[in-house]
Design an enzyme around this catalytic site. Structure first.
Site, PDB file in Angstrom:
ATOM      1  N   GLY A 506       0.724  -1.186   0.452  1.00  0.00           N
ATOM      2  CA  GLY A 506       0.077  -0.340  -0.169  1.00  0.00           C
ATOM      3  C   GLY A 506       0.652   1.547  -0.488  1.00  0.00           C
ATOM      4  O   GLY A 506       2.459   1.632   0.149  1.00  0.00           O
ATOM      5  N   GLY A 509       1.606   7.854   4.250  1.00  0.00           N
ATOM      6  CA  GLY A 509       1.667   8.995   3.804  1.00  0.00           C
ATOM      7  C   GLY A 509       2.753   9.560   3.483  1.00  0.00           C
ATOM      8  O   GLY A 509       2.574   9.847   2.579  1.00  0.00           O
ATOM      9  N   PHE A 510       4.280   8.682   3.944  1.00  0.00           N
ATOM     10  CA  PHE A 510       5.387   9.300   3.308  1.00  0.00           C
ATOM     11  C   PHE A 510       6.176   8.396   2.330  1.00  0.00           C
ATOM     12  O   PHE A 510       7.231   8.327   1.358  1.00  0.00           O
ATOM     13  CB  PHE A 510       6.361   9.514   3.941  1.00  0.00           C
ATOM     14  CG  PHE A 510       5.268  10.616   5.053  1.00  0.00           C
ATOM     15  CD1 PHE A 510       5.549  11.587   4.983  1.00  0.00           C
ATOM     16  CD2 PHE A 510       5.255   9.263   6.198  1.00  0.00           C
ATOM     17  CE1 PHE A 510       5.383  12.317   6.391  1.00  0.00           C
ATOM     18  CE2 PHE A 510       5.660  10.389   7.594  1.00  0.00           C
ATOM     19  CZ  PHE A 510       4.742  11.977   7.114  1.00  0.00           C
ATOM     20  N   GLY A 511       5.300   6.996   1.758  1.00  0.00           N
ATOM     21  CA  GLY A 511       5.512   6.270   0.730  1.00  0.00           C
ATOM     22  C   GLY A 511       5.475   5.069   0.593  1.00  0.00           C
ATOM     23  O   GLY A 511       4.597   4.670   1.613  1.00  0.00           O
ATOM     24  N   VAL A 513       4.447   0.675   1.202  1.00  0.00           N
ATOM     25  CA  VAL A 513       5.476  -0.223   1.933  1.00  0.00           C
ATOM     26  C   VAL A 513       5.041  -1.448   1.343  1.00  0.00           C
ATOM     27  O   VAL A 513       4.152  -1.911   0.505  1.00  0.00           O
ATOM     28  CB  VAL A 513       4.088   0.119   3.230  1.00  0.00           C
ATOM     29  CG1 VAL A 513       4.208  -0.752   4.377  1.00  0.00           C
ATOM     30  CG2 VAL A 513       3.496   1.357   3.551  1.00  0.00           C
ATOM     31  N   LYS A 527       9.290   0.040   5.088  1.00  0.00           N
ATOM     32  CA  LYS A 527       8.473   0.951   4.433  1.00  0.00           C
ATOM     33  C   LYS A 527       9.373   1.897   3.655  1.00  0.00           C
ATOM     34  O   LYS A 527      10.622   2.280   4.990  1.00  0.00           O
ATOM     35  CB  LYS A 527       7.792   2.075   5.587  1.00  0.00           C
ATOM     36  CG  LYS A 527       7.217   3.496   5.766  1.00  0.00           C
ATOM     37  CD  LYS A 527       6.256   3.747   7.313  1.00  0.00           C
ATOM     38  CE  LYS A 527       6.286   5.027   6.550  1.00  0.00           C
ATOM     39  NZ  LYS A 527       5.465   5.108   7.978  1.00  0.00           N
ATOM     40  N   ASP A 624      -2.351  11.083  14.903  1.00  0.00           N
ATOM     41  CA  ASP A 624      -3.305  10.747  14.131  1.00  0.00           C
ATOM     42  C   ASP A 624      -3.593   9.064  14.353  1.00  0.00           C
ATOM     43  O   ASP A 624      -3.570   8.171  13.179  1.00  0.00           O
ATOM     44  CB  ASP A 624      -1.975  10.321  12.567  1.00  0.00           C
ATOM     45  CG  ASP A 624      -3.123  10.168  11.682  1.00  0.00           C
ATOM     46  OD1 ASP A 624      -3.855   9.981  11.596  1.00  0.00           O
ATOM     47  OD2 ASP A 624      -2.115  10.189  10.205  1.00  0.00           O
TER      48      ASP A 624
END
Ligand code: NAG
Ligand code: NAG
Ligand code: NAG
Ligand code: NAG
Ligand code: NAG
Ligand code: NAG
Ligand code: NAG
Ligand code: NAG
Ligand code: NAG
Ligand code: NAG
Ligand code: NAG
Length: 819
Positions: A506, A509-511, A513, A527, A624
């Protein structure tokens, strides 16, 4: 020649026709069961009939109403007939026999009839096929059990059905074993089998041929070390071990949720399947072996397997590899030997070391006494020089019970969810020595024992706080050298097939996985920070630093990292059950989450949050928290993930302010969105939203309710608040939960949820208070109006949306998404 065969065919036809119009569940001694006919159990659940191809035909039982035929039992699995005019009859001796076209015997059962009373064959509603004396022969004066001459439940094939006993008869040694189908189309016995071991402390073993392949772990009064045997919404189970027999049995809780246990040769696994009518397929609910550490004795004798370890095999403390050379080449088969000067019965040279969270060793060489206390158990072990370990059988320690092991300890692993204490015999003098020389290895042992973890945590927190005081600000941008295990990029490339698309789980948020398989078989989630995503760098470091320090059963665990050139990579434990949102918002999956599981999840999340907020000497605000950031392990224990946005404070700071407002719409407290003010109370707000989602099964946005005065309020909070004010809060409860939930508990949760989302942060309870309220029956305060976001900031919305760095529109760090 034509004449005689006509004679056979015509009665056949008549018989077949009569079967079609009158479904029956019984064959008597005067009827035959031919190709084309079926028996149907009284309530229509099961059907018995012929199946197979022209060269191999079988008699089997399957679910009548499930469109995807799944044969749950086969009579003649290893003796197929090769023609389509064979017949099943009860012969004059009252035995069940299968004859082929020329009346030669293909298969039979070995029933011994005591009298010549008439016998019938009947297919029962639970799928059991029984051969028994006919009911009218009451002069027999037998109990229902004694009337049964033979039953298919005693001869399982590859499936355990509800109500079937799996185990062995201690009196006559008769054991029921499951053997897999050779292939999906060939029911003959494969070499993957399961048996119940006849030891003093029985456990189930999966065999591949004559080699042990997986061991369930022995049973204990409570849950057993047996993985996956936990209370659940689908079935009840029991394990009985008395003088006569030992068996495992499960019964379905709800006759409309069909579930079976099977073993599968192709996958080499034992699976629990659930029929999902909506999808018209069998879903895998659980599959064993679970991971690489479940492979039988993978680490050799006296070694133990740690799934997050690197390498995953390690010698028990105070043991050393038998052959360092092989061990270092990751060949663990030789196992480990005692490293100290152990000497049986010699003072200071003979003692025990306690290992926490262990799956108990193979019970072949073990002995138990259900009444002995732990202290006596220890004494008993000391008296025999071949005794190598002991334990209390009862995990709570309330009831006593002693188990001893002799000689080498086989097939040990660390098991977070179902492990127990094990006392292993060692050289006690070296135990004392070791206490002085810890120092450098501390980080390595973090993942090994929980007590170690806490110690480490305090040490690091202390160091951190000291440093933070000098800097006077939070940790972003720090350059400390953290002792998170480092991996090199080449091993990660290998594990993820060069970050192949097929391995992608998937987009976080930052890249992206990825799923990866390390060289030792361990499965991990990787990740990878997007190369050009400068904005994520700070968050990456933040997560990296935080994760190295945080260890809690309700936080997802980071296994290591890799920083090489442009690459910034974090390695996590892999969570095959994925995230909470995939369960609660999915009409099918949500059925698997009953009330008690949901409550446990909420409780676990709250505890994880409590750890972040209070229990470590750092104050960490997650910022979050949301359903897609709650990952679930195989036992549905929640783990909070994605600390990319978390903030750390010194001990007495409770509130912070930021220009970078990040988080997920719908979970963020109003004061945070508007003023950038975040605090433990903004996390509590998010928790409140999560709680209401878990109870209602509805997403914040999926409600299309229109309120006249507030045409913008299409959200869950508003909906919950309205129902509460109108005195009908129970309408919020997920319809699918109605059967399993105690309404007063759910209502109490709703009230707690509303308290958490109150507009004024000070009114919101702190997380310890939340946990206390969840766990008690005390009276709760009345909630005040929730914080509604849109209501106040509709004009400002654009100012923060352009700064949102992550988690926009619930882009999820799907560490879990496995398909
Ligand atoms: C019955 O048929 C089988 C083959 O279908 C054959 O091997 C066997 O010899 C036959 N038996 C008799 C008694 O004819
Ligand atoms: C029946 O018993 C005989 C001998 O006692 C044995 O060879 C045969 O395998 C048994 N059959 C079954 C189906 O158990
Ligand atoms: C036979 O009798 C028992 C009770 O005596 C009853 O439970 C069972 O259903 C009967 N079976 C049939 C086929 O009538
Ligand atoms: C074993 O699992 C594979 C893969 O899911 C499946 O295709 C096969 O049908 C299963 N075998 C049996 C006998 O159910
Ligand atoms: C018939 O089924 C058997 C397994 O039961 C299989 O080995 C065989 O190949 C099948 N034959 C045909 C013609 O499909
Ligand atoms: C074993 O005992 C000897 C002699 O008492 C001592 O020199 C040695 O250090 C001991 N080894 C360990 C590992 O404790
Ligand atoms: C264990 O204790 C129970 C009750 O205290 C007793 O009934 C039982 O016989 C004891 N069992 C053994 C093996 O001593
Ligand atoms: C120690 O236990 C083993 C295994 O139960 C047994 O064979 C042996 O006789 C025992 N030794 C003594 C001295 O009791
Ligand atoms: C990964 O890339 C390297 C070099 O680019 C190549 O040698 C290797 O075969 C690749 N591996 C896979 C599994 O694609
Ligand atoms: C949490 O709230 C309770 C009740 O309001 C209070 O007694 C307690 O001190 C608070 N705990 C912390 C850690 O702030
Ligand atoms: C969820 O509710 C909030 C109000 O609390 C609202 O601002 C937000 O738009 C909703 N989320 C989504 C995704 O619609």
């Amino acid at each position: 020649m034509a004449f005689p065969s006509m004679l056979i065919i015509i009665p056949n036809l008549i018989f077949v026709l009569s079967q079609i119009s009158f479904a029956t569940d019984t064959i008597t001694q005067s009827t035959s069961f031919l190709e084309g006919s079926t028996l149907i159990s009284k309530d229509g659940t099961f059907e018995l009939g012929f199946f197979g191809n022209f060269s191999a035909r079988y008699i089997g039982i399957w679910y009548k109403n499930i469109p995807v035929r799944r044969v749950v039992w086969v009579a003649n699995r290893d003796n197929p007939t090769k023609d389509d005019s064979s017949k099943l009859i009860i012969n004059q001796h009252g035995n069940l026999v299968l004859l082929n076209h020329n009346n030669s015997l293909v298969w039979s059962v070995n029933a011994t009839r005591k009298t010549s009373s008439p016998v019938v064959l009947q297919l029962l509603d639970n799928g059991n096929l029984v051969l028994r004396y006919e009911n009218s022969s009451l002069e027999l004066n037998l109990g229902e059990e004694e009337k049964i001459l033979w039953q298919s439940f005693d001869y399982p094939c590859d499936t355990i059905l509800s109500g079937m006993k799996f185990g062995l008869n201690k009196k006559n040694g008769f054991e029921k074993r499951l053997a897999a189908w050779r292939t999906a189309n060939d029911p003959s016995s494969g070499d993957l089998t399961i048996t119940m071991m006849h030891t003093s402390n029985p456990e189930a073993v999966i065999w591949k041929g004559s080699t042990k392949y997986y061991r369930s772990g022995p049973w204990n009064a409570q849950t057993s070390g047996v993985v996956g045997l936990k209370p659940n919404p689908v079935y009840n189970f029991e394990f009985v071990n008395n003088e006569d027999e030992v068996y495992y049995m499960y019964t379905l809780k709800n006759k409309f949720v069909i579930s079976i246990m099977v073993i599968n040769q192709t996958l080499s696994s034992r699976q629990r399947l659930i029929w999902v009518p909506e999808l018209k397929r069998w879903n895998v609910y659980q599959s064993l072996p679970l991971d690489a550490c479940d492979a039988y004795n993978v680490c050799g004798v006296n070694g133990h397997c740690i799934i997050d370890g690197s390498p995953m095999c390690q010698c028990l403390d105070k043991f050393e590899p038998k052959s360092y050379q092989q061990w270092n080449a990751m060949d663990w088969s030789q196992g480990c030997v005692r490293s100290g000067n152990w000497s049986c019965g010699v003072k200071n040279r003979d003692g025990f070391h306690k290992f926490v969270g262990m799956k108990f060793p193979d019970t072949t060489n073990s002995w138990i006494d259900l009444n002995m206390t732990l202290e006596n158990c220890k004494m008993k072990c000391l008296q025999n020089c071949s005794c190598t370990a002991y334990t209390c059988l009862d995990p709570t320690g309330v009831v006593s019970g002693c188990s001893l092991w002799f000689d080498d300890l086989i097939d040990l692993r660390l098991s977070q969810s179902s492990g127990q204490d094990l006392y292993v015999r060692i050289d006690a003098s070296s135990d004392i020595d070791a206490k002085h020389g810890q120092g450098k290895n501390v980080i390595l042992k973090v993942s090994i024992t929980l007590s170690m973890t806490l110690l480490t945590l305090f040490t690091i927190s202390y160091i951190y706080i000291t440093k933070a005081k000098h800097k006077g600000k939070n940790l972003q941008g720090g350059h400390e050298n953290f002792e998170l295990p480092q991996f090199d990029i080449s091993s990660i490339l290998k594990a993820t097939n060069n970050f192949s698309f097929d391995n992608k789980l998937g987009e976080g948020g930052f890249g992206p996985v990825y799923k990866g398989t390390m060289i030792d078989g361990q499965i991990i989630a990787v990740k990878r920070l997007s190369e050009n995503s400068e904005q994520g760098l700070i968050e990456f470091k933040n997560e990296f630093i935080l994760c190295a320090k945080l260890q809690h059963r309700n936080l997802v665990r980071v296994l290591g990292c890799c920083i090489e050139g442009e690459e910034k990579i974090l390695l996590y434990e892999y969570m095959p059950k994925r995230s909470l949102d995939l369960f609660i918002f999915d009409p099918v999956q949500s059925k698997l989450l009953d009330w008690s599981m949901r409550f446990n999840i909420l409780h676990g999340v709250a505890r994880g949050l409590q750890y972040l907020h209070q229990d470590s000497r750092l104050r960490i605000i997650h910022r979050d928290l949301k359903a897609s950031n709650i990952l679930l392990d195989n036992e549905m224990n929640p783990k909070i993930s994605d600390f990319g946005l978390a903030k750390m404070f010194g001990g007495d700071q409770i509130e912070g302010k930021t220009r970078r407002i990040v988080g997920t719409h719908g979970y963020m407290a109003p004061e945070y969105v508007i003023h950038g003010l975040f605090s433990i109370k903004s996390d509590v707000f998010s928790f409140g939203v999560l709680l209401l989602e878990v109870i209602s099964g509805k997403k914040n946005r999926s409600l299309t309710y229109h309120e006249h005065e507030h045409e913008h309020d299409h959200n869950l909070l508003w909906h919950a608040w309205r129902l509460w004010r109108e005195g009908v809060p129970h309408e919020l409860i997920d319809i699918g939960l109605k059967d399993t939930c105690a309404q007063h508990e759910a209502l109490r949760c709703i009230q707690i949820g509303l308290l958490c989302v109150q507009h004024v942060p000070d009114f919101r309870p702190n997380i310890s208070h939340v946990i206390m309220m969840l766990g008690s029956e005390s009276t709760l305060p009345q909630p005040k109006e929730p914080g509604f976001l849109i209501k106040m900031i509709s004009t400002k919305e654009h100012t923060f949306s352009k700064r949102r760095a992550s988690s926009v529109n619930e882009v999820t760090l799907s560490i879990l998404s496995s398909r």
